[in-house]
Scaffold this motif. Structure first.
Motif, short mmCIF file in Angstrom:
data_model
loop_
_atom_site.label_atom_id
_atom_site.label_comp_id
_atom_site.label_asym_id
_atom_site.label_seq_id
_atom_site.Cartn_x
_atom_site.Cartn_y
_atom_site.Cartn_z
N LYS A 20 1.17 -0.43 4.97
CA LYS A 20 0.75 -1.66 5.19
C LYS A 20 0.44 -3.07 4.74
N VAL A 21 0.58 -4.10 4.56
CA VAL A 21 -0.60 -5.00 4.59
C VAL A 21 -0.37 -6.17 5.22
N ALA A 22 -1.50 -6.79 5.59
CA ALA A 22 -1.44 -7.79 6.89
C ALA A 22 -1.51 -9.05 5.69
N PRO A 23 -0.96 -9.91 6.85
CA PRO A 23 -0.60 -10.96 5.89
C PRO A 23 -1.30 -12.00 5.18
N LEU A 24 -2.32 -11.99 5.51
CA LEU A 24 -3.18 -12.62 4.74
C LEU A 24 -4.20 -11.28 3.53
N GLY A 25 -3.42 -10.37 4.10
CA GLY A 25 -3.65 -9.33 2.76
C GLY A 25 -5.41 -8.25 3.45
N ASP A 26 -5.47 -8.91 4.50
CA ASP A 26 -6.84 -8.10 5.15
C ASP A 26 -5.81 -7.61 6.75
N PRO A 27 -6.10 -6.52 7.24
CA PRO A 27 -5.92 -5.38 6.35
C PRO A 27 -5.14 -4.93 5.47
N VAL A 28 -5.66 -3.43 4.76
CA VAL A 28 -4.93 -2.79 3.67
C VAL A 28 -5.06 -1.80 4.70
N GLU A 29 -3.90 -1.09 5.11
CA GLU A 29 -3.48 -0.28 5.25
C GLU A 29 -2.82 1.13 4.65
N THR B 179 -2.14 6.03 3.18
CA THR B 179 -2.42 7.26 3.97
C THR B 179 -3.16 7.50 2.84
N VAL B 180 -4.63 8.34 2.71
CA VAL B 180 -5.12 9.32 1.53
C VAL B 180 -5.49 10.38 2.47
N ARG B 181 -4.94 11.63 1.70
CA ARG B 181 -4.96 12.72 2.67
C ARG B 181 -5.20 13.47 3.85
N GLY B 182 -3.88 12.76 4.08
CA GLY B 182 -2.99 12.67 5.31
C GLY B 182 -3.07 12.10 6.55
N TYR B 183 -4.52 11.77 6.52
CA TYR B 183 -4.22 10.60 7.47
C TYR B 183 -4.11 9.51 7.47
N GLU B 184 -4.39 8.03 7.71
CA GLU B 184 -4.19 7.10 8.09
C GLU B 184 -5.19 6.20 7.93
N LEU B 185 -5.34 5.28 7.37
CA LEU B 185 -7.02 4.58 7.50
C LEU B 185 -6.91 2.62 7.13
N SER B 186 -7.43 2.10 7.49
CA SER B 186 -7.29 0.30 7.87
C SER B 186 -8.60 0.33 6.54
N LEU B 187 -7.88 -0.29 5.87
CA LEU B 187 -9.61 -0.80 4.79
C LEU B 187 -9.95 -2.48 4.87
N ARG B 188 -10.94 -2.89 4.92
CA ARG B 188 -10.82 -4.30 4.76
C ARG B 188 -11.00 -4.78 3.27
N LYS B 189 -10.01 -5.98 3.17
CA LYS B 189 -9.78 -6.44 2.33
C LYS B 189 -11.22 -6.29 0.80
N SER B 190 -12.28 -6.92 1.31
CA SER B 190 -14.07 -6.91 0.47
C SER B 190 -13.78 -5.54 -0.15
N ASP B 191 -13.45 -4.01 0.54
CA ASP B 191 -13.59 -2.55 -0.01
C ASP B 191 -12.82 -2.23 -1.00
N ALA B 192 -11.01 -3.04 -0.12
CA ALA B 192 -9.93 -2.24 -1.19
C ALA B 192 -10.32 -2.97 -2.53
N GLU B 193 -10.88 -4.20 -2.81
CA GLU B 193 -11.12 -4.33 -3.90
C GLU B 193 -12.09 -4.18 -4.77
N LEU B 194 -13.28 -3.02 -4.29
CA LEU B 194 -14.14 -1.97 -4.85
C LEU B 194 -13.42 -0.90 -5.52
N ILE B 195 -12.13 -0.55 -5.25
CA ILE B 195 -11.61 0.25 -5.30
C ILE B 195 -10.39 0.32 -6.79
N GLN B 196 -10.96 0.86 -7.73
CA GLN B 196 -10.27 0.53 -9.26
C GLN B 196 -9.02 1.30 -8.89
N ILE B 197 -7.92 1.56 -9.15
CA ILE B 197 -6.85 2.39 -9.11
C ILE B 197 -6.01 2.10 -10.72
#
Length: 73
Positions: free
Chosen positions: A43-52, A54-72
């Protein structure tokens, strides 16, 4: 450069690189997000913060500022 905050809902991506300095990068890695890890965008919140995700079998919410640091790929 594609980052996690640009990924769409329902997309599965892989971590290419984590930007940032010492403590921020360490915190992201401590959550289980490391190079090559598979991430599913739940999921992504309406304003883009936070981003929900699933990683390694568990759910996690990340701040938009942290998500910007992760290249994919």
């Amino acid at each position: 450069m594609a980052t996690l905050n640009n990924a769409r809902i329902g997309q599965t991506v892989y971590v290419k690189k984590i930007e940032g300095n010492g403590s921020v990068k360490r915190r992201i890695m401590d959550m289980g997000i490391t190079k090559g890890t598979c991430i599913y965008i739940r999921k992504v919140a309406p304003l883009g913060d936070p981003v929900e995700i699933t990683v390694r079998g568990y759910e996690l919410s990340l701040r938009k500022s942290d998500a910007e640091l992760i290249q994919i790929m």
